[in-house]
Motif scaffolding. Structure first.
Motif, PDB file in Angstrom:
ATOM      1  N   PHE A   1     -52.434 -22.871  10.479  1.00 40.69           N
ATOM      2  CA  PHE A   1     -51.667 -21.507   9.418  1.00 40.69           C
ATOM      3  C   PHE A   1     -50.474 -21.053   9.793  1.00 40.69           C
ATOM      4  O   PHE A   1     -49.531 -20.554   9.287  1.00 40.69           O
ATOM      5  N   ALA A   2     -50.376 -20.247  11.176  1.00 42.70           N
ATOM      6  CA  ALA A   2     -49.984 -19.391  12.101  1.00 42.70           C
ATOM      7  C   ALA A   2     -48.550 -20.077  12.608  1.00 42.70           C
ATOM      8  O   ALA A   2     -47.707 -20.258  12.653  1.00 42.70           O
ATOM      9  N   GLN A   3     -49.248 -21.790  12.676  1.00 44.89           N
ATOM     10  CA  GLN A   3     -48.119 -22.768  13.118  1.00 44.89           C
ATOM     11  C   GLN A   3     -46.875 -22.789  12.067  1.00 44.89           C
ATOM     12  O   GLN A   3     -45.679 -22.262  11.620  1.00 44.89           O
TER      13      GLN A   3
ATOM     14  N   LEU B   1     -39.229 -19.313  11.264  1.00 44.47           N
ATOM     15  CA  LEU B   1     -38.638 -20.021  12.167  1.00 44.47           C
ATOM     16  C   LEU B   1     -36.980 -20.317  10.956  1.00 44.47           C
ATOM     17  O   LEU B   1     -35.696 -20.627  11.553  1.00 44.47           O
ATOM     18  N   ALA B   2     -37.934 -21.400   9.875  1.00 44.92           N
ATOM     19  CA  ALA B   2     -36.703 -22.013   9.491  1.00 44.92           C
ATOM     20  C   ALA B   2     -35.995 -20.722   8.608  1.00 44.92           C
ATOM     21  O   ALA B   2     -35.176 -21.477   8.779  1.00 44.92           O
ATOM     22  N   LEU B   3     -36.222 -19.825   8.029  1.00 44.30           N
ATOM     23  CA  LEU B   3     -35.724 -18.716   7.332  1.00 44.30           C
ATOM     24  C   LEU B   3     -34.634 -18.076   7.920  1.00 44.30           C
ATOM     25  O   LEU B   3     -33.309 -17.870   8.051  1.00 44.30           O
ATOM     26  N   PHE B   4     -35.138 -17.843   9.474  1.00 44.79           N
ATOM     27  CA  PHE B   4     -34.120 -17.594  10.337  1.00 44.79           C
ATOM     28  C   PHE B   4     -33.325 -17.999  11.003  1.00 44.79           C
ATOM     29  O   PHE B   4     -31.879 -18.106  10.639  1.00 44.79           O
ATOM     30  N   THR B   5     -33.846 -18.804  10.965  1.00 37.26           N
ATOM     31  CA  THR B   5     -32.122 -20.446  10.982  1.00 37.26           C
ATOM     32  C   THR B   5     -30.986 -20.534  10.284  1.00 37.26           C
ATOM     33  O   THR B   5     -30.404 -20.191  10.537  1.00 37.26           O
ATOM     34  N   MET B   6     -32.099 -20.589   8.991  1.00 36.59           N
ATOM     35  CA  MET B   6     -31.386 -20.430   7.605  1.00 36.59           C
ATOM     36  C   MET B   6     -30.414 -19.188   7.669  1.00 36.59           C
ATOM     37  O   MET B   6     -29.424 -19.337   7.061  1.00 36.59           O
ATOM     38  N   LYS B   7     -31.013 -18.303   7.600  1.00 37.07           N
ATOM     39  CA  LYS B   7     -29.660 -17.026   6.690  1.00 37.07           C
ATOM     40  C   LYS B   7     -29.208 -16.571   8.544  1.00 37.07           C
ATOM     41  O   LYS B   7     -27.909 -16.254   8.220  1.00 37.07           O
TER      42      LYS B   7
END
Length: 156
Positions: free
Chosen positions: A8-10, A17-23
């Motif tokens: 769950f942590a991963q 990370l995906a949201l940060f990368t997308m944003k």
């Protein structure tokens, strides 16, 4: 249990990370890719315009060459026509000159014939006078006269 919480942590880290990368990461990369695609499209459009301009220039140059060839052919035709006119004029002038020379020669021949006739008349007159003198110096005799006339004819 640790496996589930780690999983769950991963997953949570992956989502962050995906949201940060997308944003934050993906928009500049997409912007650079879009700019590059726009530059490529501009280059392709410029290449197409250049190709069209080249085709147009080739058509114009072919037209210019054809027009030049037509002009050269026309000039050659005009030169040939002019040379024919010059030749015909020279022939006509030569014919006129020949006629003048012939007329001059005929006139000269006629003058020479007149001079010869005049000289002949003078000679005949001189012979007639000489014959008359000889006849008058001798006595009048038909036989002598005939001999004298025969001698005059031989001299003549």
């Amino acid at each position: 249990m640790y496996l589930n919480s780690t999983l769950f942590a991963q997953i949570a880290v992956f989502i962050v990370l995906a949201l940060f990368t997308m944003k934050f990461v993906w928009p500049p990369i997409a912007k650079v890719l879009d700019e590059r695609a726009a530059k490529i499209a501009e280059g392709l459009a410029a290449a197409e315009q250049s190709r069209n301009a080249l085709k147009s220039a080739e058509k114009r140059s072919a037209e210019t060459v054809r027009a030049g060839q037509e002009k050269v052919a026309e000039l050659l035709l005009q030169a040939e026509n002019q040379s024919q006119r010059i030749i015909e004029a020279a022939k006509a002038q030569a014919q006129i000159e020949a006629e003048k020379i012939i007329l001059g020669a005929k006139a000269e021949i006629e003058q020479e014939a007149l001079r010869a006739r005049e000289a002949l008349r003078e000679r005949v007159a001189d012979l007639a006078v000489a014959g008359a003198e000889k006849i008058l110096r001798r006595e009048i005799n038909a036989g002598i006269h005939a001999d004298l006339l025969a001698q005059i004819r031989r001299d003549f």
